[in-house]
Design a protein around this motif. Structure first.
Motif, short mmCIF file in Angstrom:
data_model
loop_
_atom_site.label_atom_id
_atom_site.label_comp_id
_atom_site.label_asym_id
_atom_site.label_seq_id
_atom_site.Cartn_x
_atom_site.Cartn_y
_atom_site.Cartn_z
N ASN A 12 -14.28 2.93 -7.42
CA ASN A 12 -13.56 1.70 -7.13
C ASN A 12 -13.39 0.83 -8.38
O ASN A 12 -12.32 0.26 -8.60
CB ASN A 12 -14.24 0.93 -6.02
N ILE A 13 -14.41 0.71 -9.19
CA ILE A 13 -14.31 -0.17 -10.35
C ILE A 13 -13.57 0.48 -11.52
O ILE A 13 -13.12 -0.22 -12.42
CB ILE A 13 -15.69 -0.70 -10.82
N THR A 14 -13.43 1.80 -11.50
CA THR A 14 -12.71 2.48 -12.58
C THR A 14 -11.32 2.95 -12.16
O THR A 14 -10.61 3.55 -12.96
CB THR A 14 -13.52 3.69 -13.10
N ALA A 15 -10.93 2.67 -10.94
CA ALA A 15 -9.65 3.14 -10.41
C ALA A 15 -8.49 2.56 -11.21
O ALA A 15 -8.53 1.41 -11.65
CB ALA A 15 -9.52 2.75 -8.95
N ASN A 16 -7.47 3.40 -11.38
CA ASN A 16 -6.28 2.99 -12.11
C ASN A 16 -5.08 3.72 -11.52
O ASN A 16 -5.10 4.93 -11.37
CB ASN A 16 -6.44 3.34 -13.59
N MET A 17 -4.06 2.95 -11.18
CA MET A 17 -2.82 3.54 -10.67
C MET A 17 -1.94 3.89 -11.85
O MET A 17 -1.40 2.99 -12.52
CB MET A 17 -2.11 2.54 -9.75
N ASP A 18 -1.79 5.17 -12.14
CA ASP A 18 -0.94 5.56 -13.27
C ASP A 18 0.53 5.65 -12.83
O ASP A 18 0.86 5.44 -11.66
CB ASP A 18 -1.42 6.87 -13.90
N TYR A 19 1.40 5.94 -13.77
CA TYR A 19 2.84 5.97 -13.51
C TYR A 19 3.18 6.97 -12.40
O TYR A 19 3.98 6.67 -11.51
CB TYR A 19 3.59 6.32 -14.80
N ASN A 35 5.37 -3.57 -0.08
CA ASN A 35 4.84 -4.92 -0.22
C ASN A 35 3.43 -5.01 0.36
O ASN A 35 2.53 -5.60 -0.24
CB ASN A 35 5.78 -5.92 0.46
N LEU A 36 3.22 -4.42 1.52
CA LEU A 36 1.88 -4.40 2.12
C LEU A 36 0.91 -3.59 1.26
O LEU A 36 -0.21 -4.02 1.00
CB LEU A 36 1.94 -3.80 3.53
N PHE A 37 1.35 -2.42 0.83
CA PHE A 37 0.51 -1.54 0.01
C PHE A 37 0.04 -2.27 -1.25
O PHE A 37 -1.12 -2.14 -1.66
CB PHE A 37 1.28 -0.28 -0.36
N ASN A 38 0.93 -3.02 -1.88
CA ASN A 38 0.59 -3.71 -3.12
C ASN A 38 -0.39 -4.85 -2.93
O ASN A 38 -0.94 -5.36 -3.91
CB ASN A 38 1.86 -4.21 -3.81
N LYS A 39 -0.66 -5.25 -1.69
CA LYS A 39 -1.66 -6.28 -1.42
C LYS A 39 -3.08 -5.71 -1.43
O LYS A 39 -4.05 -6.46 -1.49
CB LYS A 39 -1.38 -6.97 -0.09
N LEU A 40 -3.19 -4.39 -1.34
CA LEU A 40 -4.50 -3.74 -1.41
C LEU A 40 -5.06 -3.86 -2.83
O LEU A 40 -4.29 -3.95 -3.80
CB LEU A 40 -4.40 -2.26 -1.05
N SER A 41 -6.37 -3.81 -2.97
CA SER A 41 -6.96 -3.77 -4.31
C SER A 41 -6.56 -2.46 -4.98
O SER A 41 -6.19 -1.49 -4.30
CB SER A 41 -8.49 -3.86 -4.21
N VAL A 42 -6.65 -2.42 -6.29
CA VAL A 42 -6.29 -1.20 -7.02
C VAL A 42 -7.16 -0.03 -6.57
O VAL A 42 -6.68 1.10 -6.42
CB VAL A 42 -6.40 -1.42 -8.55
N GLY A 43 -8.43 -0.29 -6.32
CA GLY A 43 -9.32 0.77 -5.85
C GLY A 43 -8.87 1.33 -4.51
O GLY A 43 -8.88 2.55 -4.31
N GLU A 44 -8.48 0.46 -3.59
CA GLU A 44 -7.99 0.90 -2.28
C GLU A 44 -6.66 1.62 -2.41
O GLU A 44 -6.40 2.60 -1.71
CB GLU A 44 -7.86 -0.28 -1.32
N GLN A 45 -5.80 1.14 -3.31
CA GLN A 45 -4.52 1.82 -3.55
C GLN A 45 -4.76 3.24 -4.04
O GLN A 45 -4.17 4.20 -3.53
CB GLN A 45 -3.68 1.06 -4.57
N LYS A 46 -5.63 3.38 -5.02
CA LYS A 46 -5.91 4.71 -5.58
C LYS A 46 -6.51 5.62 -4.51
O LYS A 46 -6.15 6.80 -4.42
CB LYS A 46 -6.85 4.58 -6.78
N LEU A 74 -0.99 6.78 2.96
CA LEU A 74 -0.85 5.65 2.04
C LEU A 74 -1.18 4.31 2.70
O LEU A 74 -1.66 3.39 2.04
CB LEU A 74 0.59 5.61 1.49
N LEU A 75 -0.95 4.20 3.99
CA LEU A 75 -1.14 2.93 4.68
C LEU A 75 -2.38 2.86 5.58
O LEU A 75 -2.57 1.88 6.29
CB LEU A 75 0.12 2.61 5.51
N HIS A 76 -3.22 3.88 5.54
CA HIS A 76 -4.32 3.94 6.51
C HIS A 76 -5.35 2.82 6.38
O HIS A 76 -6.03 2.50 7.34
CB HIS A 76 -5.01 5.32 6.47
N ASP A 77 -5.46 2.18 5.22
CA ASP A 77 -6.42 1.08 5.04
C ASP A 77 -5.76 -0.29 4.97
O ASP A 77 -6.37 -1.27 4.54
CB ASP A 77 -7.22 1.29 3.75
#
Length: 82
Positions: A12-19, A35-46, A74-77
């Motif tokens: 979670n703390i090292t997560a990074n969404m690459d291109y 828009n909803l997906f982008n409200k998640l933390s980067v860790g949750e997105q990854k 993609l939207l389960h969380d």
């Protein structure tokens, strides 16, 4: 169990969404969903992207609606944003 939680924390703390991840998400989600997906933390997105990739991997050649399953992955969380 402790090692599992440590692994989760580190991921979670090292997560990074690459291109590649961002393009994958844009390909599968519409504007409202993105828009909803982008409200998640980067860790949750990854994590969600990883789940979606795993869905594609495990579905293989099965007869199923892969697009819908990927969207669900993609939207389960998404409830975590509230």
């Amino acid at each position: 169990m402790l090692m599992y939680r440590i692994k989760q924390f580190y991921f979670n703390i090292t997560a990074n969404m690459d291109y590649k991840d961002k393009q994958f998400v844009k390909l599968h989600l519409n504007k409202v969903e993105l828009n909803l997906f982008n409200k998640l933390s980067v860790g949750e997105q990854k994590h969600s992207v990883k789940v979606a990739y795993d869905i594609l991997k495990y579905c293989g050649n099965m007869e199923c609606n892969k697009e819908r399953l990927v969207k669900l992955g993609l939207l389960h969380d998404i409830g975590k944003i509230y």
